[in-house]
Design an enzyme around this catalytic site. Structure first.
Site, PDB file in Angstrom:
ATOM      1  CB  VAL A 179     114.546 118.724  49.572  1.00 47.70           C
ATOM      2  CG1 VAL A 179     114.413 117.255  49.963  1.00 47.70           C
ATOM      3  CG2 VAL A 179     113.498 119.090  48.529  1.00 47.70           C
ATOM      4  N   GLY A 218     107.494 113.497  44.495  1.00 50.79           N
ATOM      5  CA  GLY A 218     107.688 113.995  45.860  1.00 50.79           C
ATOM      6  C   GLY A 218     107.487 112.912  46.893  1.00 50.79           C
ATOM      7  CD  GLU A 223     109.040 106.335  46.481  1.00 51.17           C
ATOM      8  OE1 GLU A 223     109.002 105.118  46.603  1.00 51.17           O
ATOM      9  OE2 GLU A 223     108.449 106.941  45.558  1.00 51.17           O
ATOM     10  CE  LYS A 281     112.918 117.371  40.188  1.00 51.68           C
ATOM     11  NZ  LYS A 281     112.397 117.811  41.487  1.00 51.68           N
ATOM     12  CE  LYS A 334     109.640 115.543  39.125  1.00 50.74           C
ATOM     13  NZ  LYS A 334     108.738 116.685  39.353  1.00 50.74           N
TER      14      LYS A 334
END
Lengths: 443, 443
Positions: free
Chosen positions: A17, A137, A132, A108, A208
């Site tokens: 990421v 994702g 966010e 998360k 999540k």
């Protein structure tokens, strides 16, 4: 109004990421500036190794091994934590917030475990913590909770929030693959880790669910109290029965207000083919959110992967640079550190409809015995189905019998099945799967 | 930070949406305050008649027939324009902006026709104009364009943005109803107007396409240049052929970057059953947006109705009250009044795959003639299907022949069909429908 000069940021953690974020910030700097009005400038890439950063062709002049350099640099206006995990990442975020640097994270697991502490710290230090990218994702999903649906009392949400599991289930549903075959394929396509436990066990979905439920209900949520069942024990037979009964099996993160508290759970569950979540296939994620004014809304997209997740990270950077997120973070009241604790119902108290599948000896009276036991425990049968035995039933010959129930407490069903499974002629432990009905819109 | 006292607002137009907004602001004032941190106070309901407001039990002390009262009241911090139409509403918004009152509107027709002028006026006056409710009802969709997806170059979006049409098509697809039967049912259920023209002609979808395309591409869009085909001429036979070929017919608002300009159109179109838009049923809306970083995202919910639309109006009020929207409106660069004009491709230049359905005499050589004409015009056939004639073909006996093409220019196909339709043995004007392929993700 306008932003004078560039908005300088530091990136901590240059993995999948982080690398994608760095690439977008460098490659698309002009594009982002032309659209957002913000000139985002990546000043530091902080990590202990830079192999991946070098592979991506990122400028070694940005590489930095010491977080302190970024924290002491008054030009740095935001730090992205993309390290992952719950130990070093927690410390990094704490240090950033204490240095009064706003933080954007995709983490998360960390937020599910230690979110309330970190949000509260951000608030105390007068900076903001944006996340966010932690759920769904690149889907602008967290924004629905803290912005787009603020006029609503949120009564429920159902999410497919783990792409690995959804890919595996799609293979089982559409191509009749067994769980282990489908997992193998997911691994071959790079959609599952060598050790897939966190995904297939439902643990990642529970992280999540914890974050989204806190925002949806404005309450502190305890991860540990969420009942979680993974997909690793799912049998193909039940996937097929779901189809036959008009349902599809999905790993769902379910949150509902029920009398007495919140019903939160992660489960492989049956959802009607008439529900749009039933059609979410492959590695995609989707979350259905129900508001008292808006009714049913759903958000769909890629829930993982470098580039989609980076899209969400950069959206947060822009909101922080423009000053919009700090306003929302400081004034809106749904944040997890602000709410009271709420009763989270245990698995026994959760009410739902259920699918029960047993395998029993094909002799008269067996089904009557089952009905009698369910009835004794106060469980009302909605439909029943007895089929010719498929060839691959474990535990020897027998016929599968399927029952669906009306809404009842899970505890009652579990106790009834415990009793029934001891009945002579029952060939294997009965399978119990939640049936998630469409949430009633009250608009 | 925090909002001191209440944020006082005026509502202009107390019809279906205005009434729902008023009801939410009064009934849910505490709920909204507890979630958003903003105490929204409805101070005036401005209209010329108050029958509906009285039916809803709204406080007559709020009723006001003169807009000027609200504009002159320094306490009023925002006005909602929920009058509809393009004449009075335009004047009301202009007067509000000139009085330096921020405006929230749900008026897609007005914004499609005069948006650039109104946005520019708002900017000149230093106030903001919010319009989440103009597209997709309560779905937080406009926010995806100006906030959630800002890190992306948007390459395409496909929308089902008219619930009436989607309801009618769902009836045709799922229940085999004819267009006129399905329209009658929509009218009986209150989902279509007595005069359904604006919906079924595609006009309403074109309004929403204009607004969304401006935000997506940061360009001025001319409504008049958008080719629009409604669903009113759609035959059940083509709905059935779609199914057989693996597609579903939806009224789609399509926006794509193509070489030479933007391809914008509203069309009943074939979309693959593998695409999530194919499963959007009944009066629901959904929009798929494709970003270069995020890939495919989709937003789903109720696109019309008082309460869902009110959810979006109130979300905008909250963003304005918190100060977040003014920051985004003044700094973000995607707004329609800021962009240059972009080439909008005419129907002849748009490239797509196509479905062609003819009815021809069942004699040898007819299909060969059709193939020859298509080939002469440079059109390559992807698949062909000839069926037994259904009983209800208009124009007498004949066999339907279906051809799907590879990607080609619409103008070529139209000219080929003009020629073919003159061939002896062709029994009715050939039907031409766009096939919308999944937009390629480039993440």
């Amino acid at each position: 109004m306008g932003i004078a000069g560039s908005f300088k940021v530091a990136l901590a953690g240059c993995g999948t990421v982080g690398g994608a974020v760095a690439k977008i910030l460098v490659r698309d700097r002009e594009l982002i500036k032309s659209r957002s009005g913000v000139d985002l400038e990546l000043k530091y890439i902080i990590d202990i190794r830079f192999d991946h950063a070098k592979e991506l062709g990122l400028d070694p002049g940005l590489f930095q091994t010491d977080l302190e350099t970024a924290l002491k640099d008054p030009e740095i206006q935001c730090v992205m934590e993309l390290i992952g995990g719950t130990t070093l990442a927690r410390e990094v975020i704490r240090r950033c917030l204490l240095a009064k640097k706003p933080v954007v994270t995709a983490n998360k697991a960390l937020l599910a475990h230690h979110g309330a502490e970190l949000w509260a710290l951000a608030r105390r230090e007068g900076v903001s913590l944006a996340f966010e990218a932690s759920c769904g994702g690149g889907i602008p999903l967290i924004r629905a909770f803290y912005d787009g649906l603020l006029a609503n009392r949120l009564d429920a949400f159902y999410g497919i929030v783990n792409g690995t599991c959804n890919f595996i289930l799609t293979e089982m549903i559409q191509n009749g693959a067994s769980y282990s075959q489908a997992l193998k394929q997911a691994q071959e396509e790079g959609l599952a880790e060598a050790d897939p436990t966190l995904d297939v066990s439902g643990g990642d979905s529970a992280h999540k669910l914890t974050i989204m439920a806190a925002l949806a209900f404005g309450r502190k949520i305890e991860l540990e109290k969420i009942p979680v069942t993974g997909i690793d024990a799912l049998e193909l037979m039940d996937v097929a029965f779901a189809q036959e009964l008009g349902y599809v099996v999905k790993l769902l993160a379910v949150a509902q207000r029920q009398s007495g508290g919140l019903s939160l759970r992660v489960r492989p569950a049956f959802i009607s083919k008439a529900h749009p979540l039933a059609w979410i296939s492959g590695a995609f994620n989707a979350v259905s959110i129900y508001g008292h004014a808006v009714g049913h809304t759903m958000y769909y997209g890629r829930g993982a992967g470098g580039s989609p997740t980076a899209s969400a990270v950069v959206a947060d950077l822009i909101q922080i640079a423009l000053g919009a997120y700090p306003l929302l973070f400081s004034q809106v009241k749904v944040w997890p550190d602000l709410g009271e604790e709420e009763v989270q119902l245990g698995p026994d108290q959760i009410t739902s409809r259920f699918y029960i599948r047993t395998v029993m000896q094909d002799t008269p009276g067996m089904f009557a015995q089952m009905s009698a036991i369910l009835s004794k425990h106060g469980i009302s049968i909605s439909s029943a189905l007895q089929k010719e035995p498929p060839e691959d039933i474990p535990g020897g010959t027998g016929v599968p019998v399927v029952v669906t129930t009306h809404t009842t407490q899970e505890g009652l069903v579990r106790r009834a099945l415990e009793e029934f499974d001891k009945t002579p002629g029952v060939r294997q432990k009965s399978v119990l799967i939640d049936i998630i009905d469409e949430h009633p819109e009250r608009i």
